[in-house]
Design a protein around this motif. Structure first.
Motif, PDB file in Angstrom:
ATOM      1  N   LEU A  77      -0.125  -7.407   1.586  1.00 14.11           N
ATOM      2  CA  LEU A  77      -0.845  -6.631   0.583  1.00 14.11           C
ATOM      3  C   LEU A  77       0.119  -5.959  -0.383  1.00 14.11           C
ATOM      4  O   LEU A  77      -0.126  -5.914  -1.608  1.00 14.11           O
ATOM      5  CB  LEU A  77      -1.729  -5.572   1.267  1.00 14.11           C
ATOM      6  N   MET A 102      -6.753  -9.703  -1.250  1.00 13.95           N
ATOM      7  CA  MET A 102      -6.191  -8.773  -0.263  1.00 13.95           C
ATOM      8  C   MET A 102      -7.126  -8.592   0.925  1.00 13.95           C
ATOM      9  O   MET A 102      -6.681  -8.523   2.082  1.00 13.95           O
ATOM     10  CB  MET A 102      -5.901  -7.425  -0.931  1.00 13.95           C
ATOM     11  N   ILE A 103      -8.438  -8.529   0.656  1.00 19.84           N
ATOM     12  CA  ILE A 103      -9.387  -8.399   1.758  1.00 19.84           C
ATOM     13  C   ILE A 103      -9.384  -9.656   2.623  1.00 19.84           C
ATOM     14  O   ILE A 103      -9.432  -9.590   3.859  1.00 19.84           O
ATOM     15  CB  ILE A 103     -10.800  -8.120   1.203  1.00 19.84           C
ATOM     16  N   VAL A 107       0.215  -6.598  -4.445  1.00 21.36           N
ATOM     17  CA  VAL A 107       0.170  -5.473  -5.385  1.00 21.36           C
ATOM     18  C   VAL A 107       1.446  -5.397  -6.204  1.00 21.36           C
ATOM     19  O   VAL A 107       1.431  -5.107  -7.412  1.00 21.36           O
ATOM     20  CB  VAL A 107      -0.076  -4.158  -4.610  1.00 21.36           C
ATOM     21  N   TYR A 146      -9.169  -8.264 -11.725  1.00 23.85           N
ATOM     22  CA  TYR A 146      -9.025  -7.150 -10.763  1.00 23.85           C
ATOM     23  C   TYR A 146      -9.856  -7.383  -9.502  1.00 23.85           C
ATOM     24  O   TYR A 146      -9.325  -7.261  -8.379  1.00 23.85           O
ATOM     25  CB  TYR A 146      -9.409  -5.848 -11.455  1.00 23.85           C
ATOM     26  N   PRO A 147     -11.158  -7.748  -9.606  1.00 22.57           N
ATOM     27  CA  PRO A 147     -11.913  -8.049  -8.369  1.00 22.57           C
ATOM     28  C   PRO A 147     -11.327  -9.222  -7.606  1.00 22.57           C
ATOM     29  O   PRO A 147     -11.385  -9.255  -6.366  1.00 22.57           O
ATOM     30  CB  PRO A 147     -13.321  -8.364  -8.880  1.00 22.57           C
ATOM     31  N   TRP A 161      -8.506  -7.953  -5.404  1.00 19.21           N
ATOM     32  CA  TRP A 161      -9.067  -7.251  -4.252  1.00 19.21           C
ATOM     33  C   TRP A 161      -9.640  -8.233  -3.236  1.00 19.21           C
ATOM     34  O   TRP A 161      -9.487  -8.056  -2.031  1.00 19.21           O
ATOM     35  CB  TRP A 161     -10.170  -6.295  -4.708  1.00 19.21           C
TER      36      TRP A 161
END
Length: 357
Positions: free
Chosen positions: A304, A340-341, A308, A333-334, A337
């Motif tokens: 992660l 990373m999830i 980032v 951006y989504p 995320w």
């Protein structure tokens, strides 16, 4: 309890010197029982000189002296019973090793009696002088621990006790001294059970300190009780006119009790050593568990942090073919995320599959 509790004279002092190490708080108490097969007389005396009239009789006399004995009282007892100076010195300098010594027509014994004073383990020295028709017992405690023996002697028609010679009285006193070790070991057993529970549920520095304290007390107790077994062995095999053959059977029973106490003591010492190993293993296991959790957390955050870090560089140039096109995407951006999830979920699934969580 102190590691070293023996009182001693200054090096170079003449043998047999009687010097008080501390001020005597109160004068010792004298409790005398004069008895035959058909008669028992019990009196309280003020000083050693009051014993003289009873000692010269053809009866059997038990003189019990309780409390701290001052050198003057000890000298008077020595003159009255013709006691050796070295034996009197051993009485005054408490903390002696349990032993049996022969002085002409009398015996001198030192025994160690353990007991709990509140929560503290105490070991008191019992000094005994045995002659043909008398037994002199000196105990530094203010309270008389031998009252149960005295109660047995007071029983009506107790010819079994009163008809025997003075060596049977010696057995009765030693039996009480030896058996006083069983309640002490019972208390040790309760402490070990509580420590074992704490050790398995929530070990701490307090648990470690208690284990070390218990191990230390067991070591001190072993140091004084081990030679006591040798003392009883000597009495069992003594070829002395003061110890009769029919009484040696009772000393054999005392010896059996002493062996049982030593065996229990050794078992408890082994248990404390094992508990110390369990404590160290438990602390090591807890450290490993903590490190495993921290490692898993760090492993999850490493990718992660990488993602980032990459997208945190912000290289945006509409002309350059090497620019980061994701920075201009409408759903960039989504998307990051979501990546990373997905990485986090995948790592957790992998760790559970391998049994690391």
């Amino acid at each position: 309890m102190a590691y070293f509790s023996k009182h001693y004279h200054d090096p170079g002092t003449e043998p047999g010197t009687l010097v008080a190490k501390s001020e005597t708080r109160e004068p010792p108490s004298f409790h005398l029982i004069d008895y035959t097969e058909d008669h028992l007389e019990e009196v309280r005396l003020v000083n050693a000189a009051d014993c003289r009239d009873y000692v010269i009789r053809e009866t059997r006399t038990w003189i019990q002296v309780n409390g701290q004995v001052d050198p003057e009282t000890l000298r008077n007892l020595g003159e009255l019973f013709d006691l050796h100076d070295l034996a009197l010195e051993d009485v005054l300098n408490t903390g002696q090793r349990p032993k049996l010594e022969l002085y002409d027509d009398r015996l001198f014994l030192i025994a160690a009696m353990p007991f709990y004073s509140g929560e503290d383990l105490e070991i008191v020295q019992i000094s005994l002088f045995i002659g043909k028709n008398y037994l002199l017992c000196l105990c530094p405690l203010d309270e008389d621990p031998f009252e149960p023996v005295r109660q047995r002697m007071r029983l009506p028609n107790n010819r079994r006790f009163l008809s025997r010679d003075i060596d049977y009285l010696l057995y009765a006193l030693l039996d009480l001294v030896i058996d006083s070790g069983f309640p002490v070991l019972e208390q040790f057993g309760y402490q070990l059970e509580d420590l074992e529970t704490d050790l398995l549920e929530h070990p701490s520095q307090r648990t470690l300190a208690q284990i070390h304290g218990l191990k230390r007390e067991l070591l001190v107790l072993r140091r004084v009780l081990w030679p006591q077994r040798e003392l009883l062995t000597s009495l069992m095999r003594a070829e002395d006119p003061l110890i009769h053959a029919n009484t040696q059977v009772y000393f054999r029973d005392c010896h059996d009790h002493s062996v049982q106490i030593i065996e229990l003591l050794e078992s408890f010492r082994e248990m404390t050593t094992s508990m110390l190993d369990i404590y160290l293993s438990s602390i090591s296991q807890r450290t490993n568990e903590t490190m495993r959790v921290l490692t898993i957390i760090a492993t999850v955050f490493i990718p992660l942090t990488f993602v980032v870090g990459v997208y945190g560089m912000n290289f945006e140039n509409p002309v350059s073919p090497w620019a980061m096109p994701e920075l201009r995407w409408y759903f960039g951006y989504p998307m990051v995320w979501g990546i990373m999830i997905a990485i986090t979920t995948g790592l957790i699934w992998f760790f559970k599959r391998r049994g690391w969580l």
